[in-house]
Design a protein around this motif. Structure first.
Motif, short mmCIF file in Angstrom:
data_model
loop_
_atom_site.label_atom_id
_atom_site.label_comp_id
_atom_site.label_asym_id
_atom_site.label_seq_id
_atom_site.Cartn_x
_atom_site.Cartn_y
_atom_site.Cartn_z
N LEU A 1 19.30 -8.47 2.19
CA LEU A 1 18.70 -7.76 3.31
C LEU A 1 18.35 -6.34 2.89
CD1 LEU A 1 21.28 -8.92 6.00
CD2 LEU A 1 19.12 -10.00 5.40
N GLY A 2 17.44 -5.71 3.63
CA GLY A 2 16.86 -4.44 3.20
C GLY A 2 17.49 -3.17 3.72
N ARG A 3 18.68 -3.21 4.29
CA ARG A 3 19.30 -1.98 4.79
C ARG A 3 19.86 -1.15 3.64
NH1 ARG A 3 24.21 -2.50 8.65
NH2 ARG A 3 25.38 -2.26 6.73
N GLY A 4 19.55 0.12 3.64
CA GLY A 4 20.06 1.01 2.60
C GLY A 4 19.00 1.31 1.55
N ALA B 1 13.58 -5.84 1.50
CA ALA B 1 14.49 -5.80 0.35
C ALA B 1 13.72 -6.02 -0.95
CB ALA B 1 15.57 -6.86 0.50
N LYS B 2 12.81 -6.98 -0.94
CA LYS B 2 12.03 -7.27 -2.14
C LYS B 2 11.18 -6.06 -2.53
CE LYS B 2 9.66 -11.10 -4.17
NZ LYS B 2 9.28 -12.47 -4.03
N LYS B 3 10.58 -5.41 -1.53
CA LYS B 3 9.76 -4.23 -1.78
C LYS B 3 10.61 -3.09 -2.34
CE LYS B 3 6.57 -1.08 0.55
NZ LYS B 3 7.08 0.09 -0.10
N ALA B 4 11.80 -2.87 -1.78
CA ALA B 4 12.68 -1.78 -2.23
C ALA B 4 13.14 -2.02 -3.66
CB ALA B 4 13.88 -1.65 -1.30
#
Length: 90
Positions: free
Chosen positions: A56-59, A76-79
């Protein structure tokens, strides 16, 4: 007759969500160097043996890592790819 309770899908796949911030905290503790796989998620007790893992993309993530999981959210993938990492779908 109408059923008393809602429909329960027997074919549903349930994923164990792991945020990017928990992966970054493992990097800061120097437990992860270049990559993390599903077996390492189990070793660090972020997931259990038969869990399907979803990142997941949090943080925020600050180091480039190769992360292997069953699924990734778009954020998440982008980050991960923005810092030069790699998101590997197993």
């Amino acid at each position: 007759r109408v059923p008393k309770f809602g429909f329960k899908n027997v074919n549903r796949k349930e994923y164990k969500g792991i945020n990017i911030e928990s992966i970054q905290s493992l990097v800061e503790l120097k437990k992860i160097k270049k990559s993390i796989s599903i077996e390492e998620f189990i070793i660090f007790r972020l997931a259990e043996k038969n869990d399907l893992i979803k990142i997941l993309g949090r943080g925020k993530i600050e180091t480039s890592l190769k992360i292997s999981a069953h699924k990734f959210t778009a954020s998440a993938k982008k980050a991960i790819e923005d810092v030069g990492g790699e998101a590997i779908v197993v």
